[in-house]
Design a protein around this motif. Structure first.
Motif, PDB file in Angstrom:
ATOM      1  N   PHE A 289      63.944  56.936  39.795  1.00  0.00           N
ATOM      2  CA  PHE A 289      62.936  57.594  38.972  1.00  0.00           C
ATOM      3  C   PHE A 289      61.664  57.959  39.737  1.00  0.00           C
ATOM      4  O   PHE A 289      60.871  58.759  39.248  1.00  0.00           O
ATOM      5  N   GLY A 290      61.440  57.355  40.903  1.00  0.00           N
ATOM      6  CA  GLY A 290      60.226  57.611  41.657  1.00  0.00           C
ATOM      7  C   GLY A 290      59.108  56.654  41.271  1.00  0.00           C
ATOM      8  O   GLY A 290      59.008  56.211  40.120  1.00  0.00           O
ATOM      9  N   ALA A 291      58.250  56.327  42.247  1.00  0.00           N
ATOM     10  CA  ALA A 291      57.183  55.348  42.022  1.00  0.00           C
ATOM     11  C   ALA A 291      56.231  55.740  40.901  1.00  0.00           C
ATOM     12  O   ALA A 291      55.886  54.907  40.055  1.00  0.00           O
ATOM     13  N   PRO A 292      55.758  56.998  40.826  1.00  0.00           N
ATOM     14  CA  PRO A 292      54.811  57.328  39.742  1.00  0.00           C
ATOM     15  C   PRO A 292      55.390  57.117  38.356  1.00  0.00           C
ATOM     16  O   PRO A 292      54.729  56.566  37.472  1.00  0.00           O
ATOM     17  N   ARG A 293      56.636  57.551  38.123  1.00  0.00           N
ATOM     18  CA  ARG A 293      57.237  57.372  36.801  1.00  0.00           C
ATOM     19  C   ARG A 293      57.434  55.900  36.469  1.00  0.00           C
ATOM     20  O   ARG A 293      57.249  55.491  35.312  1.00  0.00           O
ATOM     21  N   VAL A 294      57.831  55.109  37.453  1.00  0.00           N
ATOM     22  CA  VAL A 294      58.083  53.694  37.193  1.00  0.00           C
ATOM     23  C   VAL A 294      56.798  52.981  36.793  1.00  0.00           C
ATOM     24  O   VAL A 294      56.745  52.275  35.774  1.00  0.00           O
ATOM     25  N   VAL A 295      55.727  53.157  37.579  1.00  0.00           N
ATOM     26  CA  VAL A 295      54.483  52.450  37.292  1.00  0.00           C
ATOM     27  C   VAL A 295      53.889  52.909  35.969  1.00  0.00           C
ATOM     28  O   VAL A 295      53.491  52.093  35.126  1.00  0.00           O
ATOM     29  N   THR A 296      53.851  54.220  35.753  1.00  0.00           N
ATOM     30  CA  THR A 296      53.297  54.739  34.500  1.00  0.00           C
ATOM     31  C   THR A 296      54.145  54.326  33.307  1.00  0.00           C
ATOM     32  O   THR A 296      53.626  53.870  32.277  1.00  0.00           O
ATOM     33  N   GLY A 297      55.466  54.474  33.430  1.00  0.00           N
ATOM     34  CA  GLY A 297      56.358  54.130  32.322  1.00  0.00           C
ATOM     35  C   GLY A 297      56.295  52.663  31.966  1.00  0.00           C
ATOM     36  O   GLY A 297      56.227  52.298  30.785  1.00  0.00           O
ATOM     37  N   VAL A 298      56.310  51.790  32.975  1.00  0.00           N
ATOM     38  CA  VAL A 298      56.245  50.351  32.714  1.00  0.00           C
ATOM     39  C   VAL A 298      54.932  49.987  32.024  1.00  0.00           C
ATOM     40  O   VAL A 298      54.910  49.204  31.058  1.00  0.00           O
ATOM     41  N   THR A 299      53.821  50.545  32.499  1.00  0.00           N
ATOM     42  CA  THR A 299      52.525  50.197  31.919  1.00  0.00           C
ATOM     43  C   THR A 299      52.441  50.619  30.454  1.00  0.00           C
ATOM     44  O   THR A 299      51.947  49.867  29.605  1.00  0.00           O
ATOM     45  N   TRP A 300      52.944  51.811  30.134  1.00  0.00           N
ATOM     46  CA  TRP A 300      52.938  52.249  28.739  1.00  0.00           C
ATOM     47  C   TRP A 300      53.884  51.405  27.885  1.00  0.00           C
ATOM     48  O   TRP A 300      53.566  51.081  26.732  1.00  0.00           O
ATOM     49  N   LEU A 301      55.043  51.024  28.420  1.00  0.00           N
ATOM     50  CA  LEU A 301      55.986  50.216  27.645  1.00  0.00           C
ATOM     51  C   LEU A 301      55.436  48.829  27.332  1.00  0.00           C
ATOM     52  O   LEU A 301      55.792  48.222  26.311  1.00  0.00           O
ATOM     53  N   LEU A 302      54.576  48.311  28.211  1.00  0.00           N
ATOM     54  CA  LEU A 302      53.992  46.993  27.956  1.00  0.00           C
ATOM     55  C   LEU A 302      53.064  46.995  26.742  1.00  0.00           C
ATOM     56  O   LEU A 302      52.863  45.949  26.116  1.00  0.00           O
ATOM     57  N   VAL A 303      52.507  48.152  26.408  1.00  0.00           N
ATOM     58  CA  VAL A 303      51.557  48.220  25.289  1.00  0.00           C
ATOM     59  C   VAL A 303      52.222  47.853  23.957  1.00  0.00           C
ATOM     60  O   VAL A 303      51.747  46.947  23.254  1.00  0.00           O
ATOM     61  N   PRO A 304      53.319  48.519  23.546  1.00  0.00           N
ATOM     62  CA  PRO A 304      53.937  48.126  22.255  1.00  0.00           C
ATOM     63  C   PRO A 304      54.538  46.733  22.280  1.00  0.00           C
ATOM     64  O   PRO A 304      54.593  46.066  21.226  1.00  0.00           O
TER      65      PRO A 304
END
Length: 413
Positions: A289-304
């Motif tokens: 997925f690439g580093a930017p998608r992983v870091v951004t996606g993980v951080t947003w998923l942690l919110v809910p």
């Protein structure tokens, strides 16, 4: 059969592969021993008749010493004494834990002896960790560093799962055994470091007239001036605070619900196993997925997920949700640690790593106090709600185009 010359690895790569395996074993065995003795140390002190306050003071002082000494010890490591510092630190820690073992075998030791040994071991461990931080960059080629970071992270997660159970079993057999195991683990770590063939000096240019404190601050100056390192510091400190706060919130809620130690142990074991799986999967996920998608996606998923923890009521709900948090976190943290390695010259690895470790450890130390205060004064849901609120701006920050460019390696500053 001898390997054909056409497919043989260059000698420096063969040495690096072998030395990384030694580094991995040194890290894994050390972590296992530390978790085994650390898990039962409070039980030992309480069993010797000391108060919970004394146990807390010892834990707090030892952690504070590690935070204070790490950046200073990193200076001689970056000057070229990395291997000597690692060897000496492991040897001193082995002697300290060996002293505790002998004292326990002889009877009930005074608190002063245990306190001195624990503080010496904590200082030695801080020195070892500070010196070891630049080792990955020296024994692994650049393209292999994300996989190397993931394997080291997996070893840490494995130690978190196996270490406390091992320490409890050994303590049940004889109270000195966990500390003997820790002493032996330091001895094995020292032997692994001694067997490494890679040149670990990586000396940096030493500025004339600079004192130890100013040289130690070189890592802080680099973090302040480097966009990748600033991102790693902010993300790691925030997410570590969130994860530790969520764990203690779960402990408080489960205890309030009448659940016993076995349930808490099961939640901890499940979350540790999830963290291990996340660390092992991180390189493949980042490659796909690439580093930017992983870091951004993980951080947003942690919110809910943190929001859901605010409404959780049963042990199963806490176990599943907290395990999901622990599964996701390493996917991003491994990517960020690898990015930090790439953004730091070998001659500054130890000092820069000490700055990042101080920030994350300090945040983790504040988290239990914050979680307890909010749970006691506001409500049991308050810590998770505050954690979710803290993650929203962090997730928005990682979504910005300049930050995604930094994660992709398009910008260094």
């Amino acid at each position: 059969m001898e390997r054909p010359a056409s497919t043989a690895l260059p000698s420096h790569l063969r040495s690096g592969t072998r030395d990384f395996r030694l580094l991995w074993w040194a890290n894994a065995v050390d972590g296992l021993g530390s978790q085994a003795s650390g898990a039962v140390l409070p039980l030992l002190l309480l069993g010797l008749g000391h108060s919970p306050q004394a146990v807390g003071v010892i834990a707090g002082v030892s952690t504070a010493l590690g935070l204070l000494l790490g950046p200073l010890v990193a200076v001689p490591a970056d000057r070229g004494a990395r291997k000597r510092v690692m060897l000496g630190s492991a040897a001193v820690a082995a002697l300290a834990m060996g002293g505790v073992t002998l004292a326990l075998a002889a009877g009930d030791p005074p608190l002063g002896i245990v306190l001195a040994a624990v503080l010496v071991e904590r200082v030695a461990t801080a020195c070892f960790e500070a010196a070891a931080r630049g080792t990955v960059a020296l024994v692994c080629p650049g393209p292999e560093q994300p996989r190397a970071v993931a394997r080291l992270s997996a070893a840490d997660q494995g130690a978190l799962i196996v270490g406390p159970a091992l320490g409890g079993a050994l303590y049940q057999a004889a109270r000195a055994l966990p500390f003997l195991a820790d002493a032996l683990s330091y001895a094995v770590s020292a032997l692994c470091v001694r067997a490494m063939r890679t040149d670990l000096t990586a000396p940096g240019p030493r500025s004339r007239g600079e004192g130890l404190v100013r040289e130690g601050a070189a890592g802080l100056r680099l973090v302040r001036s480097s966009a990748p390192l600033r991102l790693v510091l902010v993300w790691s400190a925030t997410v570590n605070l969130v994860v530790v706060a969520l764990y203690f919130t779960a402990v408080f809620a489960l205890q309030q619900g009448g659940h016993h130690g076995a349930v808490l142990g099961a939640v901890l074991a499940a979350s540790g196993a999830a963290g291990l799986a996340g660390a092992l999967a991180a390189p493949r996920v980042a490659k796909r997925f690439g580093a930017p998608r992983v870091v951004t996606g993980v951080t947003w998923l942690l919110v809910p997920l943190t929001g859901a923890l605010a409404t959780a009521t049963g042990a199963w709900a806490y176990g599943v949700l907290f395990s999901l948090v622990c599964l996701l976190m390493p996917l991003a943290s491994v990517v960020l640690q690898a990015r930090a390695l790439q953004a730091t010259a070998p001659a500054l690895q130890a000092r820069t790593g000490a700055v990042l470790a101080t920030a994350t450890t300090g945040a983790a130390a504040v988290a239990p106090v914050l979680a307890g205060l909010l749970a006691d004064r506001v409500s049991m849901a308050a810590p998770a709600l505050l954690c979710g609120a803290a993650l929203v701006p962090l997730a928005a920050h990682t979504s910005r185009r300049p930050v995604r460019g930094v994660l992709a390696g398009e910008a260094g500053r």
